[in-house]
Scaffold this motif. Structure first.
Motif, PDB file in Angstrom:
ATOM      1  N   GLY A 296      44.171  55.052  47.009  1.00 23.17           N
ATOM      2  CA  GLY A 296      45.548  54.985  48.196  1.00 23.17           C
ATOM      3  C   GLY A 296      46.722  54.159  47.127  1.00 23.17           C
ATOM      4  O   GLY A 296      46.549  54.022  45.667  1.00 23.17           O
ATOM      5  N   GLY A 297      47.703  53.544  47.858  1.00 19.78           N
ATOM      6  CA  GLY A 297      48.802  52.567  47.392  1.00 19.78           C
ATOM      7  C   GLY A 297      48.156  51.681  47.428  1.00 19.78           C
ATOM      8  O   GLY A 297      46.694  50.416  47.373  1.00 19.78           O
ATOM      9  N   VAL A 298      49.179  50.425  46.470  1.00 22.80           N
ATOM     10  CA  VAL A 298      49.240  48.921  45.849  1.00 22.80           C
ATOM     11  C   VAL A 298      49.453  48.218  47.801  1.00 22.80           C
ATOM     12  O   VAL A 298      50.036  48.080  48.250  1.00 22.80           O
ATOM     13  CB  VAL A 298      49.530  48.588  45.120  1.00 22.80           C
ATOM     14  CG1 VAL A 298      50.145  47.255  45.114  1.00 22.80           C
ATOM     15  CG2 VAL A 298      49.935  49.732  43.958  1.00 22.80           C
ATOM     16  N   LYS A 299      47.813  46.956  47.627  1.00 20.12           N
ATOM     17  CA  LYS A 299      48.500  46.512  48.760  1.00 20.12           C
ATOM     18  C   LYS A 299      48.276  45.187  48.389  1.00 20.12           C
ATOM     19  O   LYS A 299      49.428  43.868  48.359  1.00 20.12           O
ATOM     20  CB  LYS A 299      46.591  46.202  49.129  1.00 20.12           C
ATOM     21  CG  LYS A 299      46.622  47.430  50.754  1.00 20.12           C
ATOM     22  CD  LYS A 299      45.084  47.129  51.277  1.00 20.12           C
ATOM     23  CE  LYS A 299      44.972  45.646  51.717  1.00 20.12           C
ATOM     24  NZ  LYS A 299      43.878  45.780  52.289  1.00 20.12           N
ATOM     25  N   LYS A 300      48.089  44.370  46.367  1.00 17.04           N
ATOM     26  CA  LYS A 300      48.187  42.920  46.293  1.00 17.04           C
ATOM     27  C   LYS A 300      47.589  43.067  44.965  1.00 17.04           C
ATOM     28  O   LYS A 300      47.162  43.281  44.176  1.00 17.04           O
ATOM     29  CB  LYS A 300      46.972  42.260  47.134  1.00 17.04           C
ATOM     30  CG  LYS A 300      47.206  40.526  46.961  1.00 17.04           C
ATOM     31  CD  LYS A 300      46.210  39.761  47.929  1.00 17.04           C
ATOM     32  CE  LYS A 300      46.566  38.701  47.714  1.00 17.04           C
ATOM     33  NZ  LYS A 300      45.959  37.255  48.483  1.00 17.04           N
ATOM     34  N   LEU A 301      48.325  42.056  44.400  1.00 18.00           N
ATOM     35  CA  LEU A 301      48.478  41.848  42.838  1.00 18.00           C
ATOM     36  C   LEU A 301      47.665  40.061  42.721  1.00 18.00           C
ATOM     37  O   LEU A 301      48.582  39.393  43.436  1.00 18.00           O
ATOM     38  CB  LEU A 301      49.446  42.058  41.831  1.00 18.00           C
ATOM     39  CG  LEU A 301      50.656  42.750  41.825  1.00 18.00           C
ATOM     40  CD1 LEU A 301      51.992  42.961  40.732  1.00 18.00           C
ATOM     41  CD2 LEU A 301      49.587  44.105  41.816  1.00 18.00           C
ATOM     42  N   LEU A 302      46.773  40.062  41.613  1.00 16.39           N
ATOM     43  CA  LEU A 302      46.201  38.984  42.009  1.00 16.39           C
ATOM     44  C   LEU A 302      46.040  38.616  40.688  1.00 16.39           C
ATOM     45  O   LEU A 302      44.868  39.165  40.350  1.00 16.39           O
ATOM     46  CB  LEU A 302      45.907  37.945  43.082  1.00 16.39           C
ATOM     47  CG  LEU A 302      44.126  39.369  43.341  1.00 16.39           C
ATOM     48  CD1 LEU A 302      43.100  38.333  44.287  1.00 16.39           C
ATOM     49  CD2 LEU A 302      44.639  40.150  44.129  1.00 16.39           C
ATOM     50  N   CYS A 303      45.635  37.213  39.914  1.00 13.64           N
ATOM     51  CA  CYS A 303      45.539  36.452  38.624  1.00 13.64           C
ATOM     52  C   CYS A 303      43.602  36.063  39.535  1.00 13.64           C
ATOM     53  O   CYS A 303      43.664  34.977  39.705  1.00 13.64           O
ATOM     54  CB  CYS A 303      45.551  35.760  37.952  1.00 13.64           C
ATOM     55  SG  CYS A 303      44.786  34.661  37.279  1.00 13.64           S
ATOM     56  N   THR A 304      42.795  36.946  38.971  1.00 14.39           N
ATOM     57  CA  THR A 304      40.958  36.623  39.094  1.00 14.39           C
ATOM     58  C   THR A 304      40.561  35.757  37.890  1.00 14.39           C
ATOM     59  O   THR A 304      39.648  35.581  38.495  1.00 14.39           O
ATOM     60  CB  THR A 304      40.437  37.732  39.671  1.00 14.39           C
ATOM     61  OG1 THR A 304      40.387  39.356  38.603  1.00 14.39           O
ATOM     62  CG2 THR A 304      40.636  38.318  41.193  1.00 14.39           C
ATOM     63  N   LYS A 305      40.800  35.228  37.444  1.00 11.95           N
ATOM     64  CA  LYS A 305      40.758  34.353  35.709  1.00 11.95           C
ATOM     65  C   LYS A 305      41.781  34.349  34.956  1.00 11.95           C
ATOM     66  O   LYS A 305      42.532  35.049  34.601  1.00 11.95           O
ATOM     67  CB  LYS A 305      39.262  35.239  35.267  1.00 11.95           C
ATOM     68  CG  LYS A 305      38.489  34.323  34.230  1.00 11.95           C
ATOM     69  CD  LYS A 305      37.755  34.665  33.731  1.00 11.95           C
ATOM     70  CE  LYS A 305      36.976  33.367  32.429  1.00 11.95           C
ATOM     71  NZ  LYS A 305      35.977  34.338  31.684  1.00 11.95           N
TER      72      LYS A 305
END
Length: 448
Positions: free
Chosen positions: A326-335
């Motif tokens: 599906g579509g994009v919900k969130k971008l995040l740096c996980t490390k």
């Protein structure tokens, strides 16, 4: 490149035998093959096919199709004088390249023609230094660049990446940019002043990665998801001139990194670069199809560095494709690494997530969703589709409904910062001091 971008092959073997020539594959807009090739020269030249040699005048243009090479065969083209130069040309004889020293060998196989330029390493380096660093960066910075480029090419020659094409490297940022800028006297002087000089650590040639400019720190091998201990001379260094290499600031914490990248008084030897600080807006929801295509493309190249998870159940489960994400919900740096570079970028979709490792993959994937980037000097770019670096913090602007990347630096960040070398040269550092800063424990030795 050992610059910008690739970028760079990550080969660990030392050079076994130090030749004085290198075989460079000349790419055709990033591809190996040409449908047709035209060649000319600035002085008398010869074409050897089988055992027959044909002499040519400077005004002549050779059509390689006219040679009627059979598959598996080749022709050798070389100037009659040692300092003569060959050119790739257009059909009408107008020049399509800068001049090349050495010879061309043009091979024919089932996919077309490919060109290998056999050239003396020192003459190859004239053009690499010219293509990789502006002459205005100063004499000592250019000399440091020459030693880096020489060390780097010897390492790459040992890797055998292009053995199937009778070559050792190519002329792009995959290795070092070659013959894309006019050579000036300062380039030649920098190469000749350091002729034969190469960096060693424990009798092994240093893998002398370099890049354009930093966000204030260099990186180590963690940016490519590799063990930093394998390259002990590539350490994280602060480029703050007030405390160069002594200042140990760990930027792996999100709050610390955001405070550092947002600081108005951050100082570094390369802070004159317009890339020292930048802001980019990205809108992944507007290009979900393109984003997924880029992720799949990068995963084919680096399958171990990009992982898919289905998140429809209680637990995230690894999966082989992004079908139904599906579509994009969130971008995040996980490390985030100690140098401040993002080591793992996570893109959360409606029904799945993707973890992306390695700075080049991160820059490439997010770059395709970039709408605008604003540099430290106030200039803007709306056409770029590749992030300058992986040194950025991610925030979401509710008003514009865009992600804002607050970043710094241009390139992978490992080894020598070229703008940093310029700043050091302007501060009175000589090239050996510059090199010993960036390549910890390295010694410059002549291999002549």
């Amino acid at each position: 490149k050992a610059n910008t971008g690739n970028t760079g092959k990550q080969e660990t073997k030392p050079a076994q035998k130090l030749s004085d020539t290198v075989n460079v594959l000349l790419l055709n807009k990033g591809e190996i093959y040409y449908d047709q090739v035209y060649v000319s020269a600035d002085s008398d030249w010869t074409v050897k096919k089988n055992k027959k040699t044909t002499e040519k005048k400077p005004s002549e243009v050779l059509s390689v199709k006219g040679l009627k090479l059979k598959k598996g065969k080749y022709a050798v083209i070389e100037p009659s004088k040692p300092d003569g130069r060959l050119y790739l040309a257009n059909q009408d004889g107008s020049l399509a390249s800068k001049g090349y020293y050495g010879s061309f060998t043009i091979y024919k196989d089932t996919k077309g023609y490919y060109i290998v330029n056999k050239v003396k390493i020192e003459k190859y380096l004239y053009s690499v230094v010219a293509s990789e660093m502006p002459a205005s960066f100063g004499k000592e910075a250019l000399k440091a660049q020459a030693v880096c480029a020489r060390s780097y090419v010897y390492r790459q020659m040992a890797a055998g990446d292009y053995a199937g094409y009778h070559a050792q490297i190519d002329d792009s940022t995959n290795y070092q940019v070659y013959n894309k800028s006019e050579v000036v006297d300062a380039d030649i002087q920098a190469v000749e002043a350091t002729a034969g000089e190469v960096m060693f650590v424990n009798n092994e040639i240093v893998n002398a990665y370099y890049f354009s400019s930093s966000a204030g720190h260099t990186a180590n091998m963690e940016i490519w998801n590799q063990d930093a201990d394998d390259y002990p001379y590539l350490k994280i260094k602060s480029l703050d001139p007030k405390a160069a290499s002594e200042k140990k600031l760990n930027l792996s914490d999100e709050k610390k990194f955001l405070a550092y990248i947002s600081s108005k008084d951050a100082d570094a030897f390369d802070s004159s670069s317009r890339y020292f600080r930048w802001k980019a807006t990205v809108e992944p929801s507007a290009c979900v199809k393109e984003l997924k295509e880029k992720i799949i493309q990068r995963r084919k190249i680096n399958p171990e560095l990009i992982t898919f998870y289905r998140t429809t159940g209680k637990k995230a489960v690894r999966t082989a494709s992004m079908k139904g994400f599906g579509g994009v919900k969130k971008l995040l740096c996980t490390k985030r690494g100690d140098s401040g570079a993002i080591l793992v970028l996570t893109i959360q979709f409606e029904f799945g997530k993707v973890e992306i490792r390695s700075e080049y993959n991160i820059r490439s994937v997010l770059g395709c969703a970039m709408e605008k980037i604003t540099y430290a000097d106030g200039t803007e770019d709306t056409s770029s589709r590749f992030l300058p670096s992986a040194y950025f913090a991610i925030s979401f602007d509710k008003k514009s409904r865009r992600y804002v990347l607050s970043g710094g630096g241009n390139g992978h960040g490992m080894g020598m910062s070229q703008y940093g070398a310029a700043g050091m040269a302007q501060s009175g550092w000589d090239y050996k001091k510059i090199l010993s800063f960036y390549y910890d424990g390295a010694k410059v030795r002549s291999v002549r």
